[in-house]
Write a protein that holds these residues in place. Structure first.
Motif, PDB file in Angstrom:
ATOM      1  N   ALA A 187       0.699  -1.568   0.154  1.00 24.80           N
ATOM      2  CA  ALA A 187       0.080   0.171  -0.134  1.00 24.80           C
ATOM      3  C   ALA A 187       0.633   0.884  -0.068  1.00 24.80           C
ATOM      4  O   ALA A 187       0.170   2.309  -0.986  1.00 24.80           O
ATOM      5  CB  ALA A 187      -0.874   0.247   1.399  1.00 24.80           C
ATOM      6  N   VAL A 188       2.282   0.934   0.799  1.00 22.18           N
ATOM      7  CA  VAL A 188       3.035   2.676   0.476  1.00 22.18           C
ATOM      8  C   VAL A 188       3.536   2.431  -0.533  1.00 22.18           C
ATOM      9  O   VAL A 188       3.444   3.776  -1.180  1.00 22.18           O
ATOM     10  CB  VAL A 188       4.002   2.185   1.380  1.00 22.18           C
ATOM     11  N   ARG A 189       3.834   1.164  -1.506  1.00 22.71           N
ATOM     12  CA  ARG A 189       4.282   1.547  -2.373  1.00 22.71           C
ATOM     13  C   ARG A 189       3.469   1.906  -3.785  1.00 22.71           C
ATOM     14  O   ARG A 189       4.039   2.759  -4.418  1.00 22.71           O
ATOM     15  CB  ARG A 189       4.654  -0.226  -3.048  1.00 22.71           C
ATOM     16  N   VAL A 190       2.439   1.420  -3.889  1.00 21.12           N
ATOM     17  CA  VAL A 190       1.955   1.604  -4.744  1.00 21.12           C
ATOM     18  C   VAL A 190       0.318   3.509  -4.525  1.00 21.12           C
ATOM     19  O   VAL A 190      -0.481   3.463  -5.105  1.00 21.12           O
ATOM     20  CB  VAL A 190       0.332   0.774  -5.140  1.00 21.12           C
ATOM     21  N   GLN A 191       0.951   3.739  -2.989  1.00 23.11           N
ATOM     22  CA  GLN A 191       1.059   4.986  -3.351  1.00 23.11           C
ATOM     23  C   GLN A 191      -0.525   4.707  -1.978  1.00 23.11           C
ATOM     24  O   GLN A 191      -1.820   6.250  -2.728  1.00 23.11           O
ATOM     25  CB  GLN A 191       0.767   6.235  -4.024  1.00 23.11           C
ATOM     26  N   VAL A 192      -1.322   3.608  -2.525  1.00 20.76           N
ATOM     27  CA  VAL A 192      -2.949   4.035  -1.256  1.00 20.76           C
ATOM     28  C   VAL A 192      -3.129   4.527  -0.225  1.00 20.76           C
ATOM     29  O   VAL A 192      -4.220   5.035  -0.156  1.00 20.76           O
ATOM     30  CB  VAL A 192      -2.777   2.606  -1.021  1.00 20.76           C
ATOM     31  N   ILE A 193      -1.535   4.248   0.643  1.00 19.71           N
ATOM     32  CA  ILE A 193      -1.852   5.288   2.177  1.00 19.71           C
ATOM     33  C   ILE A 193      -1.587   6.649   1.808  1.00 19.71           C
ATOM     34  O   ILE A 193      -2.916   7.299   1.747  1.00 19.71           O
ATOM     35  CB  ILE A 193      -0.238   4.806   2.542  1.00 19.71           C
ATOM     36  N   SER A 194      -1.440   7.378   1.034  1.00 19.76           N
ATOM     37  CA  SER A 194      -0.989   9.448   0.375  1.00 19.76           C
ATOM     38  C   SER A 194      -2.443   9.072   0.045  1.00 19.76           C
ATOM     39  O   SER A 194      -3.655   9.902   0.445  1.00 19.76           O
ATOM     40  CB  SER A 194       0.200   9.272  -1.103  1.00 19.76           C
ATOM     41  N   SER A 195      -3.471   8.192  -0.361  1.00 19.58           N
ATOM     42  CA  SER A 195      -4.101   8.486  -0.733  1.00 19.58           C
ATOM     43  C   SER A 195      -5.924   8.058  -0.138  1.00 19.58           C
ATOM     44  O   SER A 195      -6.639   9.254  -0.082  1.00 19.58           O
ATOM     45  CB  SER A 195      -5.077   7.342  -2.094  1.00 19.58           C
ATOM     46  N   LEU A 196      -5.509   7.108   0.683  1.00 17.26           N
ATOM     47  CA  LEU A 196      -6.767   7.660   1.861  1.00 17.26           C
ATOM     48  C   LEU A 196      -6.109   8.652   2.832  1.00 17.26           C
ATOM     49  O   LEU A 196      -6.869   9.230   3.622  1.00 17.26           O
ATOM     50  CB  LEU A 196      -5.538   5.947   2.993  1.00 17.26           C
ATOM     51  N   ALA A 197      -5.087   9.394   2.638  1.00 15.48           N
ATOM     52  CA  ALA A 197      -4.432  10.355   4.000  1.00 15.48           C
ATOM     53  C   ALA A 197      -5.028  11.766   3.201  1.00 15.48           C
ATOM     54  O   ALA A 197      -5.772  12.345   3.721  1.00 15.48           O
ATOM     55  CB  ALA A 197      -3.288  10.874   3.762  1.00 15.48           C
ATOM     56  N   ALA A 198      -5.343  11.536   1.790  1.00 22.21           N
ATOM     57  CA  ALA A 198      -5.858  12.789   1.276  1.00 22.21           C
ATOM     58  C   ALA A 198      -7.401  13.044   2.119  1.00 22.21           C
ATOM     59  O   ALA A 198      -8.051  13.818   1.868  1.00 22.21           O
ATOM     60  CB  ALA A 198      -5.512  12.746  -0.617  1.00 22.21           C
ATOM     61  N   ALA A 199      -8.288  11.086   1.218  1.00 20.18           N
ATOM     62  CA  ALA A 199      -9.294  11.579   1.576  1.00 20.18           C
ATOM     63  C   ALA A 199      -9.481  11.688   2.628  1.00 20.18           C
ATOM     64  O   ALA A 199     -10.796  12.394   3.662  1.00 20.18           O
ATOM     65  CB  ALA A 199      -9.780  10.184   1.160  1.00 20.18           C
ATOM     66  N   ALA A 200      -8.731  11.937   4.086  1.00 22.73           N
ATOM     67  CA  ALA A 200      -9.663  11.100   5.017  1.00 22.73           C
ATOM     68  C   ALA A 200      -9.174  12.903   5.688  1.00 22.73           C
ATOM     69  O   ALA A 200     -10.033  13.490   6.161  1.00 22.73           O
ATOM     70  CB  ALA A 200      -8.296  10.656   6.657  1.00 22.73           C
ATOM     71  N   ALA A 201      -8.227  13.987   4.526  1.00 23.03           N
ATOM     72  CA  ALA A 201      -8.390  14.960   5.116  1.00 23.03           C
ATOM     73  C   ALA A 201      -9.032  16.174   4.029  1.00 23.03           C
ATOM     74  O   ALA A 201      -9.258  17.324   4.622  1.00 23.03           O
ATOM     75  CB  ALA A 201      -6.292  15.839   4.304  1.00 23.03           C
ATOM     76  N   SER A 202     -10.087  15.107   3.161  1.00 19.66           N
ATOM     77  CA  SER A 202     -10.763  16.169   2.045  1.00 19.66           C
ATOM     78  C   SER A 202     -11.790  16.468   3.603  1.00 19.66           C
ATOM     79  O   SER A 202     -12.591  15.982   4.834  1.00 19.66           O
ATOM     80  CB  SER A 202     -11.437  15.367   1.768  1.00 19.66           C
ATOM     81  N   PRO A 203     -12.548  17.905   3.575  1.00 22.74           N
ATOM     82  CA  PRO A 203     -14.012  18.188   4.328  1.00 22.74           C
ATOM     83  C   PRO A 203     -15.181  17.563   4.202  1.00 22.74           C
ATOM     84  O   PRO A 203     -15.116  17.092   3.485  1.00 22.74           O
ATOM     85  CB  PRO A 203     -13.859  19.702   3.851  1.00 22.74           C
ATOM     86  N   LEU A 204     -15.082  17.618   5.293  1.00 21.59           N
ATOM     87  CA  LEU A 204     -16.864  16.596   5.204  1.00 21.59           C
ATOM     88  C   LEU A 204     -17.780  17.982   5.320  1.00 21.59           C
ATOM     89  O   LEU A 204     -17.661  18.620   4.776  1.00 21.59           O
ATOM     90  CB  LEU A 204     -16.843  16.116   7.483  1.00 21.59           C
ATOM     91  N   PRO A 205     -18.851  16.686   4.855  1.00 16.06           N
ATOM     92  CA  PRO A 205     -19.958  17.496   3.930  1.00 16.06           C
ATOM     93  C   PRO A 205     -20.761  18.215   4.901  1.00 16.06           C
ATOM     94  O   PRO A 205     -20.513  18.325   6.743  1.00 16.06           O
ATOM     95  CB  PRO A 205     -20.872  16.592   3.532  1.00 16.06           C
ATOM     96  N   PRO A 206     -21.640  19.171   4.107  1.00 16.79           N
ATOM     97  CA  PRO A 206     -22.484  20.354   5.735  1.00 16.79           C
ATOM     98  C   PRO A 206     -23.254  18.813   6.428  1.00 16.79           C
ATOM     99  O   PRO A 206     -23.912  18.149   5.937  1.00 16.79           O
ATOM    100  CB  PRO A 206     -23.569  20.422   5.109  1.00 16.79           C
ATOM    101  N   ALA A 207     -23.793  19.472   8.066  1.00 18.78           N
ATOM    102  CA  ALA A 207     -24.209  18.386   8.761  1.00 18.78           C
ATOM    103  C   ALA A 207     -25.552  18.365   8.154  1.00 18.78           C
ATOM    104  O   ALA A 207     -26.083  17.196   8.917  1.00 18.78           O
ATOM    105  CB  ALA A 207     -24.934  19.596  10.037  1.00 18.78           C
ATOM    106  N   SER A 208     -26.256  19.478   7.761  1.00 17.79           N
ATOM    107  CA  SER A 208     -27.715  18.578   6.838  1.00 17.79           C
ATOM    108  C   SER A 208     -28.173  18.036   5.961  1.00 17.79           C
ATOM    109  O   SER A 208     -28.757  16.733   5.403  1.00 17.79           O
ATOM    110  CB  SER A 208     -28.366  19.801   6.162  1.00 17.79           C
TER     111      SER A 208
END
Length: 224
Positions: free
Chosen positions: A156-177
């Motif tokens: 996962a580190v080699r094919v940059q899946v970890i970095s993709s997950l980190a980018a997804a984790a840093a994405s803004p959450l949608p509005p609460a509504s």
């Protein structure tokens, strides 16, 4: 005047129902299509049949040996031109089968299975909002297992899946509504990492849970 007793009419014997082929015969047929199929269409049929009949560990391992090379190609295949409603039926079937494979202790520790699981996860992460809910759920399942294994985490580190997950984790959450009401803690725990579609693809919660599992493995003494 007739002599003797009248002959009794013959009653035809009831037709015996055809016996269903034994499970081993069905498994042989599926593996034969996967190993010796003349086309990818035949291999796809074999994989589809196997996904419906195989549950025992021995059967899973046999199908894995026969299907893994095809699965590795299937997760990278574009969807058929006539696909409607989004998603990729080829990738979806491959993910579903991989999710079954990683439930087996022997298979989940094999480097080739883990590499295929990580490649499937990378394909879904790259698809983003085009992936269906089923694909996202199976992606979270197979990555959750792969990232807790040394070989899977390294791949996962080699094919940059970890970095993709980190980018997804840093994405803004949608509005609460717009957010769906959260499930009860017990139900959420049984369901595994939450997945979400739309612009967030796999989803912030699922990405964080997967990264947390990988981090916990490293802290526990596993190799990154």
């Amino acid at each position: 005047e007739t002599r003797g007793a009248a002959a009794k009419p013959r009653v035809p014997a009831p037709a015996m129902p055809e016996s269903a082929p034994p499970p081993t015969a069905k498994l042989d047929h599926c593996c034969g299509l996967l190993e010796r199929g003349k086309s990818d269409e035949e291999r796809f049929v074999g994989l589809l049949l196997a996904s419906k009949i195989v549950a025992a560990p021995a059967g899973l391992r046999r199908v894995c040996d026969a299907a893994l090379a095809f699965l590795a190609r299937l997760v990278q295949s574009p969807p058929p031109p006539d696909t409607v409603g989004g998603g990729n039926p080829y990738r979806a079937l491959a993910l579903s089968v991989l999710a079954s494979f990683v439930t087996d202790d022997e298979l989940r520790s094999r480097a080739d299975v883990l590499a295929c699981a990580v490649a499937a996860g990378a394909a879904v992460l790259g698809a983003g909002a085009e992936a269906t809910d089923d694909e996202l759920r199976d992606c979270a399942s197979v990555l959750g297992v792969a990232l807790c294994q040394p070989a899977g985490l390294a791949e996962a580190v080699r094919v940059q899946v970890i970095s993709s997950l980190a980018a997804a984790a840093a994405s803004p959450l949608p509005p609460a509504s717009d957010a769906a009401p959260s499930a009860a803690p017990e139900a959420a725990q049984e369901a595994g990492p939450a997945v979400s579609r739309g612009e967030r693809g796999l989803g912030v919660e699922a990405a964080c849970a997967l990264l947390g599992g990988a981090g916990g493995h490293v802290l526990a003494g596993g190799e990154p």
